[in-house]
Design a protein around this motif. Structure first.
Motif, PDB file in Angstrom:
ATOM      1  N   THR A 115      52.160 -47.931  14.519  1.00  0.00           N
ATOM      2  CA  THR A 115      50.768 -47.829  14.073  1.00  0.00           C
ATOM      3  C   THR A 115      49.832 -47.493  15.224  1.00  0.00           C
ATOM      4  O   THR A 115      49.916 -48.095  16.296  1.00  0.00           O
ATOM      5  N   ILE A 116      48.941 -46.551  14.976  1.00  0.00           N
ATOM      6  CA  ILE A 116      47.808 -46.276  15.859  1.00  0.00           C
ATOM      7  C   ILE A 116      46.555 -46.615  15.069  1.00  0.00           C
ATOM      8  O   ILE A 116      46.366 -46.137  13.949  1.00  0.00           O
ATOM      9  N   ALA A 117      45.693 -47.477  15.629  1.00  0.00           N
ATOM     10  CA  ALA A 117      44.498 -47.906  14.898  1.00  0.00           C
ATOM     11  C   ALA A 117      43.307 -47.988  15.837  1.00  0.00           C
ATOM     12  O   ALA A 117      43.453 -48.309  17.023  1.00  0.00           O
ATOM     13  N   ALA A 118      42.133 -47.696  15.288  1.00  0.00           N
ATOM     14  CA  ALA A 118      40.897 -47.730  16.085  1.00  0.00           C
ATOM     15  C   ALA A 118      39.739 -48.152  15.196  1.00  0.00           C
ATOM     16  O   ALA A 118      39.775 -47.969  13.969  1.00  0.00           O
ATOM     17  N   CYS A 119      38.712 -48.715  15.835  1.00  0.00           N
ATOM     18  CA  CYS A 119      37.478 -49.018  15.121  1.00  0.00           C
ATOM     19  C   CYS A 119      36.289 -48.736  16.027  1.00  0.00           C
ATOM     20  O   CYS A 119      36.382 -48.865  17.248  1.00  0.00           O
ATOM     21  N   VAL A 120      35.199 -48.327  15.409  1.00  0.00           N
ATOM     22  CA  VAL A 120      33.952 -47.997  16.114  1.00  0.00           C
ATOM     23  C   VAL A 120      32.799 -48.408  15.214  1.00  0.00           C
ATOM     24  O   VAL A 120      32.848 -48.212  13.988  1.00  0.00           O
ATOM     25  N   TRP A 121      31.732 -48.949  15.799  1.00  0.00           N
ATOM     26  CA  TRP A 121      30.565 -49.324  14.998  1.00  0.00           C
ATOM     27  C   TRP A 121      29.973 -48.120  14.275  1.00  0.00           C
ATOM     28  O   TRP A 121      29.990 -47.001  14.785  1.00  0.00           O
ATOM     29  N   ASP A 122      29.414 -48.383  13.111  1.00  0.00           N
ATOM     30  CA  ASP A 122      28.791 -47.331  12.295  1.00  0.00           C
ATOM     31  C   ASP A 122      27.373 -47.036  12.795  1.00  0.00           C
ATOM     32  O   ASP A 122      26.383 -47.391  12.156  1.00  0.00           O
ATOM     33  N   PHE A 123      27.298 -46.368  13.940  1.00  0.00           N
ATOM     34  CA  PHE A 123      25.995 -45.954  14.455  1.00  0.00           C
ATOM     35  C   PHE A 123      25.376 -44.884  13.559  1.00  0.00           C
ATOM     36  O   PHE A 123      24.158 -44.854  13.365  1.00  0.00           O
ATOM     37  N   GLY A 124      26.208 -43.993  13.021  1.00  0.00           N
ATOM     38  CA  GLY A 124      25.690 -42.926  12.181  1.00  0.00           C
ATOM     39  C   GLY A 124      24.996 -43.432  10.940  1.00  0.00           C
ATOM     40  O   GLY A 124      24.019 -42.838  10.473  1.00  0.00           O
ATOM     41  N   GLY A 125      25.486 -44.537  10.400  1.00  0.00           N
ATOM     42  CA  GLY A 125      24.886 -45.132   9.216  1.00  0.00           C
ATOM     43  C   GLY A 125      23.892 -46.233   9.526  1.00  0.00           C
ATOM     44  O   GLY A 125      23.462 -46.949   8.620  1.00  0.00           O
ATOM     45  N   ASP A 126      23.553 -46.401  10.812  1.00  0.00           N
ATOM     46  CA  ASP A 126      22.553 -47.382  11.232  1.00  0.00           C
ATOM     47  C   ASP A 126      22.994 -48.806  10.911  1.00  0.00           C
ATOM     48  O   ASP A 126      22.180 -49.656  10.554  1.00  0.00           O
ATOM     49  N   ARG A 127      24.301 -49.088  11.071  1.00  0.00           N
ATOM     50  CA  ARG A 127      24.827 -50.417  10.751  1.00  0.00           C
ATOM     51  C   ARG A 127      25.531 -51.067  11.946  1.00  0.00           C
ATOM     52  O   ARG A 127      26.351 -51.959  11.765  1.00  0.00           O
ATOM     53  N   ALA A 128      25.219 -50.618  13.147  1.00  0.00           N
ATOM     54  CA  ALA A 128      25.814 -51.203  14.349  1.00  0.00           C
ATOM     55  C   ALA A 128      25.050 -52.447  14.776  1.00  0.00           C
ATOM     56  O   ALA A 128      23.912 -52.662  14.355  1.00  0.00           O
ATOM     57  N   PRO A 129      25.637 -53.288  15.640  1.00  0.00           N
ATOM     58  CA  PRO A 129      24.897 -54.450  16.140  1.00  0.00           C
ATOM     59  C   PRO A 129      23.603 -54.062  16.845  1.00  0.00           C
ATOM     60  O   PRO A 129      22.623 -54.807  16.810  1.00  0.00           O
ATOM     61  N   GLN A 148      24.631 -42.523  17.984  1.00  0.00           N
ATOM     62  CA  GLN A 148      25.085 -41.936  16.736  1.00  0.00           C
ATOM     63  C   GLN A 148      25.788 -40.598  16.900  1.00  0.00           C
ATOM     64  O   GLN A 148      26.428 -40.108  15.966  1.00  0.00           O
ATOM     65  N   ASP A 149      25.693 -39.976  18.074  1.00  0.00           N
ATOM     66  CA  ASP A 149      26.358 -38.698  18.301  1.00  0.00           C
ATOM     67  C   ASP A 149      27.695 -38.849  19.008  1.00  0.00           C
ATOM     68  O   ASP A 149      28.362 -37.858  19.311  1.00  0.00           O
ATOM     69  N   VAL A 226      18.158 -65.788  14.266  1.00  0.00           N
ATOM     70  CA  VAL A 226      18.312 -64.368  13.967  1.00  0.00           C
ATOM     71  C   VAL A 226      19.749 -64.110  13.525  1.00  0.00           C
ATOM     72  O   VAL A 226      20.689 -64.458  14.244  1.00  0.00           O
ATOM     73  N   SER A 227      19.916 -63.519  12.360  1.00  0.00           N
ATOM     74  CA  SER A 227      21.245 -63.184  11.855  1.00  0.00           C
ATOM     75  C   SER A 227      21.373 -61.667  11.766  1.00  0.00           C
ATOM     76  O   SER A 227      20.530 -60.998  11.167  1.00  0.00           O
ATOM     77  N   VAL A 228      22.420 -61.133  12.385  1.00  0.00           N
ATOM     78  CA  VAL A 228      22.635 -59.688  12.424  1.00  0.00           C
ATOM     79  C   VAL A 228      24.009 -59.378  11.836  1.00  0.00           C
ATOM     80  O   VAL A 228      25.022 -59.951  12.249  1.00  0.00           O
TER      81      VAL A 228
END
Length: 239
Positions: A115-129, A148-149, A226-228
């Protein structure tokens, strides 16, 4: 970022299908958030990790004794081909100098069928921390800022990287975590340390401008607690 990467590590490892008996590589391990989870699931002797930062390598070695932690980049992994049952990259692909090359290296060191797996925050959808911070900064500065780019920050990008690297059975999804801060000041303090693109931006600003960004964020988040909530894109494939 540890306030979010640590709670993300467990569901990410589960989503990647990590299970007892596997040999696993943590690519871009940072100070060891995912490394700790992998060692807990598999035993330290079954885990290897790499990071280009000497201070992060030292921190990971201290936090997770027994793991083979090496200083290296994702684009030049210091391992032979077909060594691991899985190679994971948590919140790393968007910081790789050559994301396609890094994912290709992950595939190279993974055994056929692994398995190769990766994750990245959703900056494009404005849902990152950091999305609240970047919204506040854009409102105050009047310019576009953010991550986002970068590679993997939009829907489908991670899946495309894995497919282009030769992975099969590619699947995508998303994982959401939440972190709570006692006050708006506790939320703000990490941005003042000069770390990451957001921290570098804060470091470049004068005190009045920083204060205006903080007040703008306070208007959205409140004074505290504050909850994020943050959401990451995830993708996995087979070598």
């Amino acid at each position: 970022m540890g306030r979010f990467s640590q709670p993300l590590a467990e569901p990410f490892a589960a989503w990647a299908g990590i299970e007892s008996g596997q040999q696993v590589l943590d690519v871009g391990c940072g100070p060891g958030a995912l490394t700790m989870v992998l060692a807990g699931r598999l035993g330290a002797e079954a885990v290897a990790a790499v990071d280009p930062s000497a201070s992060f390598v030292a921190a990971a070695r201290t936090r997770v004794p027994g793991v083979d932690v090496r200083r290296a980049t994702a684009e030049a992994l210091p391992f032979d081909a077909d060594v691991f049952d899985a190679a994971l990259a948590e919140l790393v692909v968007h910081f790789m100098t050559d994301p396609a090359g890094g994912v290709s290296e992950m595939r190279r060191v993974t055994r056929p069928g692994g398995t190769i797996a990766a994750c990245v925050w959703d900056f494009g959808g404005d849902r990152a921390p950091q999305s609240v911070f970047f919204r506040a900064a854009i409102a105050v500065l009047g310019i576009t800022v953010g991550e986002q780019d970068r590679a993997g920050t939009r829907a489908g990008q991670l899946e495309a990287l894995l497919a282009d690297a030769g992975c099969g059975e590619v699947q995508g999804g998303e994982l959401t975590v939440r972190s709570t801060f006692a006050s708006i000041q506790e939320w703000w303090e990490p941005y003042t340390l000069g770390v990451s693109p957001a921290g570098a931006l804060v470091a470049s600003l004068d005190a009045p401008t920083r204060a205006r960004i903080l007040e703008r964020a306070r208007g959205e988040l409140g004074a505290g607690p504050v909850s994020v909530t943050a959401t990451a894109w995830v993708a996995r494939g087979r070598a």
